[in-house]
Scaffold this motif. Structure first.
Motif, PDB file in Angstrom:
ATOM      1  N   VAL A  39       0.818  -1.217   0.000  1.00 43.30           N
ATOM      2  CA  VAL A  39       0.000   0.000   0.000  1.00 43.30           C
ATOM      3  C   VAL A  39       0.858   1.276   0.000  1.00 43.30           C
ATOM      4  CG1 VAL A  39      -0.297  -0.079   2.516  1.00 43.30           C
ATOM      5  CG2 VAL A  39      -1.941   1.157   1.140  1.00 43.30           C
ATOM      6  N   GLY A  40       2.092   1.159   0.529  1.00 41.36           N
ATOM      7  CA  GLY A  40       2.978   2.326   0.575  1.00 41.36           C
ATOM      8  C   GLY A  40       3.372   2.811  -0.806  1.00 41.36           C
ATOM      9  N   MET A  41       3.240   1.947  -1.804  1.00 45.38           N
ATOM     10  CA  MET A  41       3.662   2.320  -3.162  1.00 45.38           C
ATOM     11  C   MET A  41       2.798   3.431  -3.767  1.00 45.38           C
ATOM     12  SD  MET A  41       4.857  -1.325  -4.689  1.00 45.38           S
ATOM     13  CE  MET A  41       6.303  -2.157  -4.010  1.00 45.38           C
ATOM     14  N   GLN A  42       1.659   3.684  -3.157  1.00 45.71           N
ATOM     15  CA  GLN A  42       0.848   4.847  -3.584  1.00 45.71           C
ATOM     16  C   GLN A  42       1.658   6.130  -3.490  1.00 45.71           C
ATOM     17  OE1 GLN A  42      -2.504   4.984  -0.953  1.00 45.71           O
ATOM     18  NE2 GLN A  42      -3.297   3.021  -1.686  1.00 45.71           N
ATOM     19  N   THR A  43       2.602   6.169  -2.554  1.00 47.56           N
ATOM     20  CA  THR A  43       3.361   7.412  -2.329  1.00 47.56           C
ATOM     21  C   THR A  43       4.346   7.682  -3.458  1.00 47.56           C
ATOM     22  OG1 THR A  43       5.050   6.235  -1.058  1.00 47.56           O
ATOM     23  CG2 THR A  43       3.242   7.212   0.201  1.00 47.56           C
ATOM     24  N   ILE A  44       4.597   6.682  -4.309  1.00 49.43           N
ATOM     25  CA  ILE A  44       5.593   6.880  -5.378  1.00 49.43           C
ATOM     26  C   ILE A  44       4.983   6.690  -6.769  1.00 49.43           C
ATOM     27  CG2 ILE A  44       7.679   6.438  -4.038  1.00 49.43           C
ATOM     28  CD1 ILE A  44       7.490   3.482  -4.987  1.00 49.43           C
ATOM     29  N   LYS A 364      -0.154  -2.911   5.542  1.00 47.52           N
ATOM     30  CA  LYS A 364      -1.465  -2.933   4.883  1.00 47.52           C
ATOM     31  C   LYS A 364      -2.361  -1.870   5.517  1.00 47.52           C
ATOM     32  CE  LYS A 364      -2.996  -6.661   7.902  1.00 47.52           C
ATOM     33  NZ  LYS A 364      -3.317  -8.043   8.088  1.00 47.52           N
ATOM     34  N   GLY A 365      -3.587  -1.796   5.065  1.00 48.40           N
ATOM     35  CA  GLY A 365      -4.496  -0.749   5.543  1.00 48.40           C
ATOM     36  C   GLY A 365      -4.409   0.425   4.596  1.00 48.40           C
ATOM     37  N   ASP A 366      -4.441   1.657   5.140  1.00 45.70           N
ATOM     38  CA  ASP A 366      -4.196   2.802   4.266  1.00 45.70           C
ATOM     39  C   ASP A 366      -3.165   3.706   4.915  1.00 45.70           C
ATOM     40  OD1 ASP A 366      -5.618   5.165   5.603  1.00 45.70           O
ATOM     41  OD2 ASP A 366      -7.128   3.566   5.650  1.00 45.70           O
ATOM     42  N   LEU A 367      -2.635   4.620   4.138  1.00 47.73           N
ATOM     43  CA  LEU A 367      -1.484   5.404   4.600  1.00 47.73           C
ATOM     44  C   LEU A 367      -1.785   6.241   5.840  1.00 47.73           C
ATOM     45  CD1 LEU A 367      -0.099   6.397   1.120  1.00 47.73           C
ATOM     46  CD2 LEU A 367       1.072   4.995   2.826  1.00 47.73           C
ATOM     47  N   GLU A 368      -3.072   6.520   6.045  1.00 49.02           N
ATOM     48  CA  GLU A 368      -3.465   7.292   7.231  1.00 49.02           C
ATOM     49  C   GLU A 368      -3.493   6.414   8.468  1.00 49.02           C
ATOM     50  OE1 GLU A 368      -4.096  10.699   7.194  1.00 49.02           O
ATOM     51  OE2 GLU A 368      -3.260  10.451   5.191  1.00 49.02           O
ATOM     52  N   ASN A 369      -3.581   5.113   8.225  1.00 47.24           N
ATOM     53  CA  ASN A 369      -3.725   4.189   9.361  1.00 47.24           C
ATOM     54  C   ASN A 369      -3.168   2.818   8.980  1.00 47.24           C
ATOM     55  OD1 ASN A 369      -4.408   3.261  11.821  1.00 47.24           O
ATOM     56  ND2 ASN A 369      -6.594   3.007  11.371  1.00 47.24           N
ATOM     57  N   LEU A 370      -1.860   2.713   9.057  1.00 46.30           N
ATOM     58  CA  LEU A 370      -1.190   1.494   8.597  1.00 46.30           C
ATOM     59  C   LEU A 370      -1.144   0.415   9.673  1.00 46.30           C
ATOM     60  CD1 LEU A 370       1.895   3.052   6.781  1.00 46.30           C
ATOM     61  CD2 LEU A 370       0.053   1.741   5.696  1.00 46.30           C
ATOM     62  N   THR A 371      -1.147  -0.826   9.202  1.00 44.28           N
ATOM     63  CA  THR A 371      -0.958  -1.974  10.083  1.00 44.28           C
ATOM     64  C   THR A 371       0.207  -2.778   9.534  1.00 44.28           C
ATOM     65  OG1 THR A 371      -3.333  -2.046  10.443  1.00 44.28           O
ATOM     66  CG2 THR A 371      -2.116  -4.022  11.022  1.00 44.28           C
ATOM     67  N   GLY A 372       1.020  -3.325  10.436  1.00 47.79           N
ATOM     68  CA  GLY A 372       2.137  -4.166  10.013  1.00 47.79           C
ATOM     69  C   GLY A 372       1.622  -5.529   9.597  1.00 47.79           C
ATOM     70  N   ASP A 373       2.189  -6.053   8.514  1.00 47.25           N
ATOM     71  CA  ASP A 373       1.663  -7.301   7.950  1.00 47.25           C
ATOM     72  C   ASP A 373       2.742  -8.387   7.914  1.00 47.25           C
ATOM     73  OD1 ASP A 373      -0.243  -8.898   6.807  1.00 47.25           O
ATOM     74  OD2 ASP A 373       0.172  -8.250   4.755  1.00 47.25           O
ATOM     75  N   GLY A 374       3.694  -8.339   8.834  1.00 54.87           N
ATOM     76  CA  GLY A 374       4.742  -9.363   8.792  1.00 54.87           C
ATOM     77  C   GLY A 374       5.954  -8.883   9.548  1.00 54.87           C
ATOM     78  N   GLY A 375       7.106  -9.450   9.278  1.00 59.38           N
ATOM     79  CA  GLY A 375       8.289  -9.165  10.079  1.00 59.38           C
ATOM     80  C   GLY A 375       8.883  -7.789   9.856  1.00 59.38           C
ATOM     81  N   ARG A 376       9.409  -7.552   8.629  1.00 57.92           N
ATOM     82  CA  ARG A 376      10.071  -6.269   8.366  1.00 57.92           C
ATOM     83  C   ARG A 376       9.050  -5.319   7.744  1.00 57.92           C
ATOM     84  NH1 ARG A 376      15.590  -7.571   5.392  1.00 57.92           N
ATOM     85  NH2 ARG A 376      14.257  -8.880   4.100  1.00 57.92           N
ATOM     86  N   LEU A 377       8.729  -4.246   8.428  1.00 56.58           N
ATOM     87  CA  LEU A 377       7.562  -3.440   8.064  1.00 56.58           C
ATOM     88  C   LEU A 377       7.911  -2.268   7.136  1.00 56.58           C
ATOM     89  CD1 LEU A 377       5.930  -3.355  11.597  1.00 56.58           C
ATOM     90  CD2 LEU A 377       5.644  -5.049   9.783  1.00 56.58           C
ATOM     91  N   PHE A 378       8.939  -1.522   7.495  1.00 59.25           N
ATOM     92  CA  PHE A 378       9.345  -0.387   6.655  1.00 59.25           C
ATOM     93  C   PHE A 378      10.762   0.008   7.038  1.00 59.25           C
ATOM     94  CE2 PHE A 378       7.170   1.367  10.358  1.00 59.25           C
ATOM     95  CZ  PHE A 378       7.982   2.400  10.760  1.00 59.25           C
ATOM     96  N   MET A 379      11.348   0.837   6.209  1.00 61.78           N
ATOM     97  CA  MET A 379      12.722   1.279   6.456  1.00 61.78           C
ATOM     98  C   MET A 379      12.761   2.802   6.437  1.00 61.78           C
ATOM     99  SD  MET A 379      15.940  -0.045   4.305  1.00 61.78           S
ATOM    100  CE  MET A 379      17.614   0.014   4.884  1.00 61.78           C
ATOM    101  N   VAL A 380      13.434   3.370   7.414  1.00 62.47           N
ATOM    102  CA  VAL A 380      13.627   4.820   7.436  1.00 62.47           C
ATOM    103  C   VAL A 380      15.016   5.098   6.860  1.00 62.47           C
ATOM    104  CG1 VAL A 380      13.737   6.886   8.879  1.00 62.47           C
ATOM    105  CG2 VAL A 380      12.151   5.024   9.460  1.00 62.47           C
ATOM    106  N   ILE A 381      15.062   5.980   5.859  1.00 61.87           N
ATOM    107  CA  ILE A 381      16.299   6.182   5.104  1.00 61.87           C
ATOM    108  C   ILE A 381      16.658   7.663   5.077  1.00 61.87           C
ATOM    109  CG2 ILE A 381      17.382   5.878   2.815  1.00 61.87           C
ATOM    110  CD1 ILE A 381      15.198   3.686   2.376  1.00 61.87           C
TER     111      ILE A 381
END
Ligand code: AMP
Ligand code: GLY
Length: 423
Positions: A39-44, A364-381
């Motif tokens: 769902v995060g791919m909406q941002t790009i 998963k969910g939407d960008l306003e209210n995300l839920t983690g869907d597994g082990g590695r959720l996101f990366m801050v870069i």
């Protein structure tokens, strides 16, 4: 040259996020689809497609019906399942090695036999097909000994056993867990690096190098994971040592791929250790690394889509030009990763960072209210003038987040900054 390329990326993690983003940046690319994506791919501006990565027929139908120019495959399981052979047979262009070549990652034993055939430096090893013979074989190795499951394990199927008791228990567990072959390896010592080589038949070009942090905990403690954070460039790696890696590892590997008629078209990821006696291969992977890709791609000056376009069309591969950015990223995971990651962890909305950005993975969910869907959720870069600044930017962003059921490592990049307590 086509100027309105339509591309499909297969996969859903942070690596695929970074690949899709980089491809989308090219002025020659009109559309990037990602299946299944996240769902995060909406941002790009990437269009996600609800087809599972293992649904090879579904992916092929999609590529045909949507006039996809070429497909970029992220994960190894899809390559090992033979997506490339299927696409090639249907005349559909694809970037990622065929099933035979994918065994270089899919089977440790296969990769070790390849290295021995083509004189590529690696650890001394032996493969066993029963717990009894494997335990008997321990006498031929010193401790610590490296014990590896033969098949795909997502970086988690390796134990470094310090003594006979741990080694025996590990071997029994691996066979009891369904492994049909287990490899014992001499334990190499030295800093570990990730090298990514874009290969198209007999040509290659090398992407910027990176270092991953595979252990789950600070100070390199705890079990191996898929990777907890990464950075590029590598200030501690001497130019001469990088050149040795090319001469002593990449070139003989290329020779093996050509002599062995692998028709390799894809990324070859070489996990290397710089030992006292020179560079040695720890493992081959047949795709980009996650989380290395997220810090490697922002360092490429070339139009990445054109590099891959040249590879799939067997045109001349350009030399990769690196920019001066220092890129560092920290992975945020759900608690319990890698063994028992908590499901459905609450993330909410991730705030904008002043000098950081997010590559999304299992959300998963939407960008306003995300839920983690597994082990590695996101990366801050962060991309900065130096690694200290990039590290500072990332950790200051992370310190402001309030994520109850998540965790991350606090020392990503310290090795480059002179903390050699972690190796
Ligand atoms: P692999 O799945 O082969 O990448 O192994 C996972 C991790 O285990 C590597 O990234 C290394 O840190 C470690 N490892 C694997 N093989 C060896 C070896 N022969 N000597 C020392 N460390 C190793
Ligand atoms: N970062 C390690 C891997 O992708 O296998």
């Amino acid at each position: 040259m086509k100027d309105d390329l339509v591309l499909l990326v297969v996969g859903s993690g942070g690596r695929e996020f970074a690949v899709a983003k980089k491809l989308k940046e090219s002025p020659h690319v009109k559309t990037v689809y990602c299946a299944p994506g996240n769902v995060g791919m909406q941002t790009i501006g990437v269009e996600t497609v609800p087809i599972e990565e293992t649904d090879l027929d579904g992916l092929l139908d999609f590529a045909k019906s949507h006039n996809v120019d070429w497909t970029f495959v992220g994960p190894e399981n899809v390559l090992c399942a033979g997506i490339t052979d299927k696409f090639n047979k249907a005349g559909q262009k694809i970037f990622g090695p065929n099933q035979r070549a994918a065994q270089l990652e899919g089977s440790k034993d296969y990769a070790l036999r390849f290295m021995s055939k083509y004189d590529i430096p690696t650890a001394r090893y032996e493969t066993y097909t029963s717990a009894e013979t494997c335990i008997a074989g321990l006498k031929d190795f010193e401790y610590p000994v490296v014990i590896k499951e033969d098949g795909l394990a997502g970086g988690k199927g390796v134990t470094i056993a310090q003594n006979q008791d741990v080694a025996e228990e590990t071997i029994r567990e691996m066979f009891a867990g369904g492994q049909i072959a287990v490899v014992l390896e001499e334990c190499l010592v030295g800093p570990e690096y990730s090298m990514f080589v874009v290969v198209s038949e007999d040509q290659f070009t090398i992407l910027p190098m990176a270092q991953d942090h595979k252990r789950v905990g600070d100070g390199d403690k705890g079990p191996n994971t898929g990777g907890m954070g990464s950075y590029s460039p590598l200030p501690q790696l001497k130019k001469a040592d990088r050149q040795r890696m090319i001469d002593e590892i990449v070139k003989p590997t290329m020779n093996g791929l050509v002599q062995g008629i692998y028709h390799y078209c894809g990324v070859l990821y070489i996990g290397l250790m710089m030992t006292e006696s020179g560079p040695k291969v720890i493992e081959y992977n047949v795709r980009l690394g996650d989380p290395e890709t997220q810090v490697v791609l922002p360092r490429i000056k070339n139009d990445f889509a054109m590099v891959i376009d040249a590879a799939v069309n067997h045109e001349k591969l350009p030399e990769i030009e690196e920019n001066d950015n220092c890129v560092l990223g920290v992975v945020v995971c759900s608690k319990g990763y890698p063994t028992h990651p908590a499901p459905n962890v609450k993330i909410g909305k991730l705030p904008e960072g002043a000098n950081t950005y997010i590559d999304y993975a299992n959300v998963k969910g939407d960008l306003e209210n995300l839920t983690g869907d597994g082990g590695r959720l996101f990366m801050v870069i962060s991309e900065a003038d130096n690694l200290v600044q990039a590290q500072d930017n990332v950790y200051s962003y992370l310190s402001k987040l309030d994520l109850l059921d998540c965790f991350y490592r606090h020392d990503i990049g310290n090795r480059a900054l002179g903390d050699f307590n972690i190796i």
